[in-house]
Design an enzyme around this catalytic site. Structure first.
Site, PDB file in Angstrom:
ATOM      1  N   GLY A 286       9.017   4.028   2.311  1.00 21.23           N
ATOM      2  CA  GLY A 286       8.109   3.512   3.323  1.00 21.23           C
ATOM      3  C   GLY A 286       6.650   3.465   2.898  1.00 21.23           C
ATOM      4  O   GLY A 286       6.283   3.897   1.836  1.00 21.23           O
ATOM      5  N   SER A 287       5.825   2.911   3.733  1.00 24.21           N
ATOM      6  CA  SER A 287       4.382   2.819   3.577  1.00 24.21           C
ATOM      7  C   SER A 287       3.889   1.662   4.426  1.00 24.21           C
ATOM      8  O   SER A 287       4.290   1.543   5.575  1.00 24.21           O
ATOM      9  CB  SER A 287       3.966   2.655   2.118  1.00 24.21           C
ATOM     10  OG  SER A 287       2.577   2.874   2.033  1.00 24.21           O
ATOM     11  N   ARG A 288       3.085   0.735   3.831  1.00 25.08           N
ATOM     12  CA  ARG A 288       2.636  -0.376   4.646  1.00 25.08           C
ATOM     13  C   ARG A 288       2.361  -1.614   3.800  1.00 25.08           C
ATOM     14  O   ARG A 288       2.121  -1.522   2.588  1.00 25.08           O
ATOM     15  CB  ARG A 288       1.428   0.020   5.485  1.00 25.08           C
ATOM     16  CG  ARG A 288       0.078  -0.275   4.922  1.00 25.08           C
ATOM     17  CD  ARG A 288      -0.985   0.259   5.858  1.00 25.08           C
ATOM     18  NE  ARG A 288      -2.141  -0.613   5.961  1.00 25.08           N
ATOM     19  CZ  ARG A 288      -3.214  -0.335   6.687  1.00 25.08           C
ATOM     20  NH1 ARG A 288      -3.260   0.775   7.392  1.00 25.08           N
ATOM     21  NH2 ARG A 288      -4.223  -1.166   6.751  1.00 25.08           N
TER      22      ARG A 288
ATOM     23  N   VAL B 111       0.843  -1.198   0.000  1.00 23.70           N
ATOM     24  CA  VAL B 111       0.000   0.000   0.000  1.00 23.70           C
ATOM     25  C   VAL B 111       0.877   1.247   0.000  1.00 23.70           C
ATOM     26  O   VAL B 111       1.724   1.416   0.887  1.00 23.70           O
ATOM     27  CB  VAL B 111      -0.935   0.020   1.227  1.00 23.70           C
ATOM     28  CG1 VAL B 111      -1.855   1.233   1.163  1.00 23.70           C
ATOM     29  CG2 VAL B 111      -1.750  -1.257   1.315  1.00 23.70           C
TER      30      VAL B 111
END
Length: 220
Positions: A187-189, A157
């Protein structure tokens, strides 16, 4: 430790730009030793910050068909039973790992298996912890089937900063446990959807290491 291929071009261009900036400072402000040192120090620190975004530590993932390893370095921000509507069309246990800008950005396969489904979704760039980010943000969806016919769904995501999702798999590929399948710049998830009878072995806010932290045990 090595530098990920996603960072090679950016780091090379950035090195040239910072070198030119320092050269221009020395050219237009001759004799300004303090200014030159400050600009040089800031340049080095900035370069090191960008460099660490692309680091890839060596990880030896123990192979175990009953274990599910974290797909990313980061922090567990979601553990819940949820409805997965894209592929499973039913309830699953969801574990989400938030990757901050200081984490390693490589995404690793939590299990050994075959890629049964893969799809890229364009979308928004809501902050990664927003409840709707998993369904409205730019994302990829991948389903891996183990040798025991257990299916796990992983979702990369994008977030407000992370607007470059990369993936290196397609349907039919075989992935080893701990093998790299993607990269999210800055970054993120990553969400992982597990069977309802999977035993979650992590807690909320717990830090994870991709390919090293066991996040669940499968009932196979």
């Amino acid at each position: 430790m090595k530098i990920h291929r996603e960072g090679h071009t950016l780091l090379f261009v950035l090195l040239i730009v910072l070198t030119v900036i320092n050269g221009l400072v020395n050219y237009f402000f001759p004799g300004e030793d303090t200014l030159s040192k400050v600009v040089l120090l800031v340049s080095i620190l900035f370069y090191l910050i960008i460099l660490q975004f692309f680091r890839v530590p060596y990880v030896n993932t123990p192979q175990d068909p009953n274990l599910v390893y974290a797909p990313a370095d980061g922090k567990v921000v979601v553990i819940e039973e949820t409805e997965e509507t894209e592929y499973f069309q039913g309830k699953r246990k969801q574990v989400s790992i938030f990757m901050s800008p200081i984490n390693v950005h490589v995404n690793k396969s939590p299990v050994t298996g075959q890629v049964k489904y893969f799809k890229y979704h364009p979308g928004k760039y809501l902050v990664a912890w927003h409840p709707k980010s998993s369904t409205e943000n730019e994302r990829t969806t991948m389903v891996i089937e183990t040798a025991q016919k257990t299916e796990l769904l992983l979702r990369q995501v994008a977030g407000a900063l992370a607007k470059r999702i990369k993936w290196y798999v397609k349907e039919g590929d075989l992935l080893p446990q701990g093998g790299e399948f993607g990269f999210i710049k800055f970054g993120s998830r990553v969400d992982i959807y597990l069977p309802l009878d999977a035993e979650i072995t992590v807690d909320l806010q717990q830090k994870t290491k991709g390919g090293r932290t066991v996040i669940a045990k499968l009932n196979q």
